[in-house]
Design an enzyme around this catalytic site. Structure first.
Site, short mmCIF file in Angstrom:
data_model
loop_
_atom_site.label_atom_id
_atom_site.label_comp_id
_atom_site.label_asym_id
_atom_site.label_seq_id
_atom_site.Cartn_x
_atom_site.Cartn_y
_atom_site.Cartn_z
N ASP A 63 0.45 10.46 -8.47
CA ASP A 63 1.60 10.52 -9.37
C ASP A 63 1.11 10.04 -10.74
OD1 ASP A 63 4.30 10.98 -10.09
OD2 ASP A 63 4.76 8.86 -9.88
N GLU A 94 2.49 8.48 -14.71
CA GLU A 94 3.53 8.00 -15.62
C GLU A 94 3.07 8.39 -17.00
OE1 GLU A 94 6.23 7.01 -14.29
OE2 GLU A 94 5.50 6.52 -12.28
N ASP A 100 3.07 16.67 -13.61
CA ASP A 100 1.76 16.10 -13.31
C ASP A 100 0.67 17.15 -13.50
OD1 ASP A 100 2.70 13.45 -12.30
OD2 ASP A 100 3.62 14.70 -10.75
N TYR A 109 6.52 -0.93 -8.87
CA TYR A 109 7.35 0.27 -8.92
C TYR A 109 6.48 1.52 -8.94
CZ TYR A 109 9.97 4.02 -11.18
OH TYR A 109 10.52 5.24 -11.49
N ASP A 113 5.39 4.90 -5.80
CA ASP A 113 5.48 6.35 -5.94
C ASP A 113 4.41 7.10 -5.16
OD1 ASP A 113 7.73 6.28 -7.51
OD2 ASP A 113 6.69 6.58 -9.41
#
Length: 169
Positions: free
Chosen positions: A26, A28, A89, A155, A159
């Site tokens: 994943d 960010e 992504d 957090y 993911d």
């Protein structure tokens, strides 16, 4: 939780991932003020437990970090790259590394095929498959700001850690 900030540490983790049939991934990023998304964090995990070093966070903003080992892993045909809602992504990997991760498995698409509805969210799948409620309070983090807090890092890591169980299911 391991935060990777050097090319050597990234290369070592990617080499371990290459020994497994899949890796969960994943990212960010920020895209509000830029034409292309700015990659701020990469989360990855290979099969294993939550406390055995099988899940890491990669800081692409760390000075001197070369993402080449990550791009090499994303291009390996013998390791499935597992994402949830992979479109953004994939865009990042295309613009940063010039490649589309392959083979790619998108759990959002698979969940739709399995009857979970159109565009089912990651949080919903985690709740249904893993029987866990995610803390989403860091959802609107400024991922570019350093240092990231332990809460933000936890957090982000969630993911990819729960994504393993979803993929295997």
């Amino acid at each position: 939780m391991q935060l990777i900030e050097t090319t050597d540490a990234l290369a070592a983790f990617c080499a371990r991932c290459a020994d497994h049939p899949y890796v969960t991934v994943d990212t960010e990023f920020l895209r509000e003020r830029t034409y292309w998304p700015q990659l701020c964090l990469v989360q990855m995990a290979h099969p294993g437990g939550d406390d055995d070093g099988s899940a890491v966070l990669v800081d692409p903003l760390a000075e001197g970090l070369d993402l080449a080992p990550l791009f090499e892993l994303m291009a390996r045909p013998d390791v499935v790259k597992v994402f949830h809602a992979a479109r953004q992504d994939v865009e990042i990997f295309w613009h940063r590394g010039g490649l589309i991760p392959a083979p790619l498995f998108d759990t959002q698409v698979a969940a739709m095929v399995c009857g979970h509805g159109d565009q089912v969210g990651y949080e919903t799948l985690v709740r249904k498959v893993c029987k866990v409620t995610l803390d989403k309070s860091s959802r609107f983090t400024d991922w570019q700001h350093r240092p990231l807090t332990d809460k933000q890092l936890a957090y982000a890591l969630a993911d990819v850690t729960h994504l393993r169980a979803i993929y295997e299911r």
